[in-house]
Write an enzyme that holds these catalytic residues in place. Structure first.
Site, PDB file in Angstrom:
ATOM      1  CG  ASN A  40     -13.761  -6.800  -1.924  1.00 61.38           C
ATOM      2  OD1 ASN A  40     -13.777  -7.914  -2.434  1.00 61.38           O
ATOM      3  ND2 ASN A  40     -13.385  -6.607  -0.671  1.00 61.38           N
ATOM      4  CB  ILE A  41     -18.729  -4.014  -5.224  1.00 63.19           C
ATOM      5  CG1 ILE A  41     -19.528  -3.203  -6.237  1.00 63.19           C
ATOM      6  CG2 ILE A  41     -19.195  -3.809  -3.804  1.00 63.19           C
ATOM      7  CD1 ILE A  41     -20.930  -3.697  -6.452  1.00 63.19           C
ATOM      8  CE  LYS A  42     -15.174  -2.590   0.994  1.00 66.15           C
ATOM      9  NZ  LYS A  42     -14.721  -2.799   2.353  1.00 66.15           N
ATOM     10  N   GLY A  43     -14.010  -1.044  -4.274  1.00 63.67           N
ATOM     11  CA  GLY A  43     -12.948  -0.517  -5.114  1.00 63.67           C
ATOM     12  C   GLY A  43     -11.909   0.305  -4.392  1.00 63.67           C
TER      13      GLY A  43
END
Length: 172
Positions: A40-43
């Site tokens: 996910n982009i949140k990482g």
């Protein structure tokens, strides 16, 4: 470790197309925190996940994915790499699931067409890659940048020295 810019540039110049990654938790495992941290982009740990990279296409199948469904999704997506997270470890389920997965991919794909198989989770022993039939094992605390750097080093052809020097000279 490569920076996101270096990873995107290497993929763009080396593959001339996006790198395709399919991720999932297989079997009865419903704990997606690990795979989501990588994909996910949140990482995780201050790093953006693989969705952040412009040259990486991510297909996140989520939790409780059967091995046949994972193989088929990987075939449809033309995956370069398959990332599997396993947290549920009762009776060594993570080891059984991983062996089943690697056998299914060996059976479904010719050797030179099989996606890179990467597994991760807190109970894996990183020295068991050969025994489990996978290309790489990541343990607890792995960051998206470590995974992305590994994928690039394993899947993207290194530029030849003359072209690399030319590119560096012209700052391409």
């Amino acid at each position: 470790l490569l920076s996101p810019k270096e990873i995107n540039t290497a993929i763009k110049k080396g593959l001339h197309r996006p790198l395709v990654v399919v991720g999932a938790c297989i079997g009865t495992d419903a704990h997606t925190v690990g795979i989501d941290a990588i994909l996910n982009i949140k990482g995780f740990a201050g790093e953006k996940g693989l969705e952040y990279y412009s040259e990486v296409t991510v297909v996140n199948l989520g939790a409780q994915v059967s091995v046949p469904d994972l193989v088929e999704a990987s075939r449809v997506a033309k995956a370069d790499a398959v990332l599997v997270s396993q947290v549920v470890t009762q009776r060594d389920a993570h080891l059984t699931n991983t062996r089943e997965m690697s056998a299914a991919f060996r059976e479904a794909f010719p050797r030179d067409k099989r996606p890179l198989l990467v597994v991760g989770g807190p109970r894996f022993d990183e020295s068991m890659t050969t025994e489990l039939g996978v290309d790489r094992i990541f343990g607890k605390g792995t960051t998206p940048g470590e995974v992305a750097s590994y994928l690039v080093s394993s899947l993207v052809p290194a530029p030849t020295t003359p072209q690399a020097e030319i590119d560096r000279y012209y700052d391409v």
